[in-house]
Design an enzyme around this catalytic site. Structure first.
Site, mmCIF file in Angstrom:
data_model
loop_
_atom_site.group_PDB
_atom_site.id
_atom_site.type_symbol
_atom_site.label_atom_id
_atom_site.label_comp_id
_atom_site.label_asym_id
_atom_site.label_seq_id
_atom_site.Cartn_x
_atom_site.Cartn_y
_atom_site.Cartn_z
ATOM 1 N N LYS A 111 0.943 -1.171 -0.094
ATOM 2 C CA LYS A 111 0.106 -0.215 0.002
ATOM 3 C C LYS A 111 0.938 1.503 0.191
ATOM 4 O O LYS A 111 2.044 1.043 0.936
ATOM 5 C CB LYS A 111 -0.797 0.566 1.953
ATOM 6 C CG LYS A 111 -1.923 1.001 0.881
ATOM 7 C CD LYS A 111 -3.154 -0.219 0.336
ATOM 8 C CE LYS A 111 -3.931 0.832 0.051
ATOM 9 N NZ LYS A 111 -5.634 -0.508 -0.397
ATOM 10 N N ASP A 151 -6.621 4.539 -4.717
ATOM 11 C CA ASP A 151 -7.532 3.910 -2.934
ATOM 12 C C ASP A 151 -8.280 5.008 -3.641
ATOM 13 O O ASP A 151 -8.637 6.144 -3.611
ATOM 14 C CB ASP A 151 -6.684 3.679 -2.067
ATOM 15 C CG ASP A 151 -6.982 2.995 -0.637
ATOM 16 O OD1 ASP A 151 -7.544 1.668 -0.785
ATOM 17 O OD2 ASP A 151 -7.650 3.659 0.359
HETATM 18 N N1 GLU Z 1 -7.390 0.354 -3.135
HETATM 19 C C1 GLU Z 1 -8.401 -1.018 -3.068
HETATM 20 C C2 GLU Z 1 -8.193 -2.304 -1.798
HETATM 21 O O1 GLU Z 1 -8.135 -1.044 -0.803
HETATM 22 C C3 GLU Z 1 -7.613 -1.975 -4.479
HETATM 23 C C4 GLU Z 1 -6.369 -2.240 -4.799
HETATM 24 C C5 GLU Z 1 -5.175 -2.616 -5.980
HETATM 25 O O2 GLU Z 1 -6.440 -2.933 -6.781
HETATM 26 O O3 GLU Z 1 -4.820 -2.804 -6.569
HETATM 27 O O4 GLU Z 1 -8.663 -3.237 -2.167
#
Ligand code: GLU
Length: 455
Positions: A111, A151
């Site tokens: 992340k 996100d």
């Molecule tokens: N931000 C999204 C999550 O919390 C998607 C992350 C992504 O697609 O890599 O899962």
């Protein structure tokens, strides 16, 4: 030792540790894996300087937490929000490891993001920030190393700027980001995936329990009004449910008539407003001027504002349901809670839902890492399409998403059944949070052991 300065990360660690106990009791050697997996493989922190519209230098903190690569390249979104710090990104990265494992695809967990606030910024400033951010991030990512995505605060526009910046810096077109535009490598259904996937997951819960027959006529509270909330609401409306609420950081918008919730047109208008980073009040002013269909509750969240509720879907951000709000949801008749957000429920709320079930007072609860894994799952499908240099049809992607959600459900249900019955009693619906955490953890821990990360 976890530093007490990381409250969100400590919270998620406590949740995982507590729910793993029944498994660790039977398999104590995995305690070592838990000690190892909670430390990120790598944390990158950097400075982002960019020029605002007045020609002035602005500075923000940038991060990428590369948490775990046992089952695939680091994978997870980028969050742009003033609250972003290392505790929040470590919590999100940690969740992402187990969530990604539950999709059944080869993705590790990561992340990143920045404390940059996109609110009130011009398109020009957003572009300048994205280019500056990628200036450093480009050294650390790659299609087989780390593949970020969106996100909170990062949607199609931001992903496109970040992608353009990477391509210029590296002189290379590769699938280093997901959530790209449809004309340059993006997958069909990626924008819809988290919201749709949540509803596919809840559909499986509905099939299992006995209190609610279907989505038809079900009264649903949705919080948030961003990407996840919008597509969850659209799918709910398509299936005949009544969406009674949406919210944002400034307040909650509640349908005045419990038989008439938000319409598809309302959601489309809200999507336009949100793209401009405006508050939901702008929509309310328009809607009320016409029909007075909604009541605006400034500064409130939806959970205590409606008397008859069937399903609650937190789709805004972490810790958006407190213990008291969980109790209020039960009092208003809510039968199911499923998170579209990451860690939407506080530990106190989970306790009210889960522990309450021992005395017949709680309700069935699905944790985000299972019920919202559809977003990252379609990101995984985007990676597969990019590697194969082809594009699947919307139907193909939607069917694969449905299958992934059903498998994630079956996994959390079955493993939950194996490990939660002694706590909840025979015949009770299994704990999906116990099931999801154990299923995700065992998969990652086994891959780590095979690769020599612990022994
Ligand atoms: N931000 C999204 C999550 O919390 C998607 C992350 C992504 O697609 O890599 O899962």
């Amino acid at each position: 030792m976890v530093l007490p300065s990381e409250p969100e990360f400590e919270q998620v660690l406590k949740e995982i540790t507590t729910t793993l106990q029944p498994f660790l009791k039977r398999n104590p050697e995995y305690q070592r894996a838990l000690d190892v997996v909670q430390i990120p493989e790598r944390v990158i922190q950097f400075r982002v300087t960019w020029e605002d519209d007045k020609g002035k230098v602005q500075v923000n903190r940038g991060y990428r937490v590369q948490f775990n690569s046992a089952i695939g390249p680091y994978k997870g979104g980028l969050r742009l929000h003033p609250s972003v710090n290392l505790s929040i990104l470590k919590f999100l990265g940690f969740e992402q490891i187990f969530k990604n494992a539950l999709t059944g695809l080869n993705m590790g967990g990561g992340k990143g993001g920045s404390d940059f606030d996109p609110k009130g910024k011009s398109d020009n400033e957003i572009r300048k920030f994205c280019y500056a951010f990628m200036g450093e991030l480009s050294r650390h990512i790659g299609q087989d190393t780390d593949v970020p995505a969106g996100d909170i605060g990062v949607g199609g526009r931001e992903v496109a700027y970040l992608f353009g910046a990477y391509k210029k810096i590296r002189n290379e077109w590769s699938g280093i980001l997901t959530g790209k535009g449809g004309d340059f490598g993006g997958s069909y259904i990626r924008p819809e995936a988290t919201g749709y996937g949540l509803i596919y997951y809840v559909a499986k819960m509905l099939e299992t329990q006995k209190e609610l027959a279907s989505f038809k006529g079900a009264r649903v509270l949705v919080s948030g009004s961003g990407n996840v909330a919008q597509y969850a609401a659209l799918k709910l409306i398509e299936l005949g449910a009544i969406v009674l609420s949406l919210s944002d950081s400034t307040g909650a918008l509640i349908a005045r008539n419990e038989h008439e919730g938000f319409t598809t047109r309302d959601i489309e208008q809200i999507a336009e407003i949100k793209l401009k980073h405006q508050s939901l009040t702008s929509f309310n002013i328009q809607a009320n001027a016409n029909e007075s269909r909604f009541v605006w509750h400034a500064g409130a969240r939806p959970w205590t504002l409606v008397q008859n509720v069937d399903i609650a879907l937190p789709c805004a951000t972490q810790n958006e349901v407190s213990g008291e709000e969980a109790t209020a949801l039960i009092a208003s008749g809510t039968k199911l809670v499923a998170e579209g957000s990451n860690m939407g429920c506080t530990l106190e709320a989970i306790e009210v839902f889960e522990v309450g079930r021992r005395t017949g007072k709680g309700i069935w609860y699905a944790p985000g890492k299972a019920s919202n894994c559809g977003g990252v799952a379609v990101s995984g499908l985007e990676m597969a399409q990019n590697s194969a240099r082809l594009k699947w049809t919307p139907e193909e992607v939607d069917n694969k998403l449905k299958n992934i959600m059903e498998t994630a459900y079956a996994n959390s249900y079955e493993v939950g059944k194996q490990y939660s019955s002694e706590n909840l009693g025979e015949g009770a619906l299994p704990s999906l949070v116990v099931g999801a955490n154990i299923a995700g953890f065992v998969k990652v821990a086994d891959a780590m052991r095979a690769q020599g990360d612990w022994w």
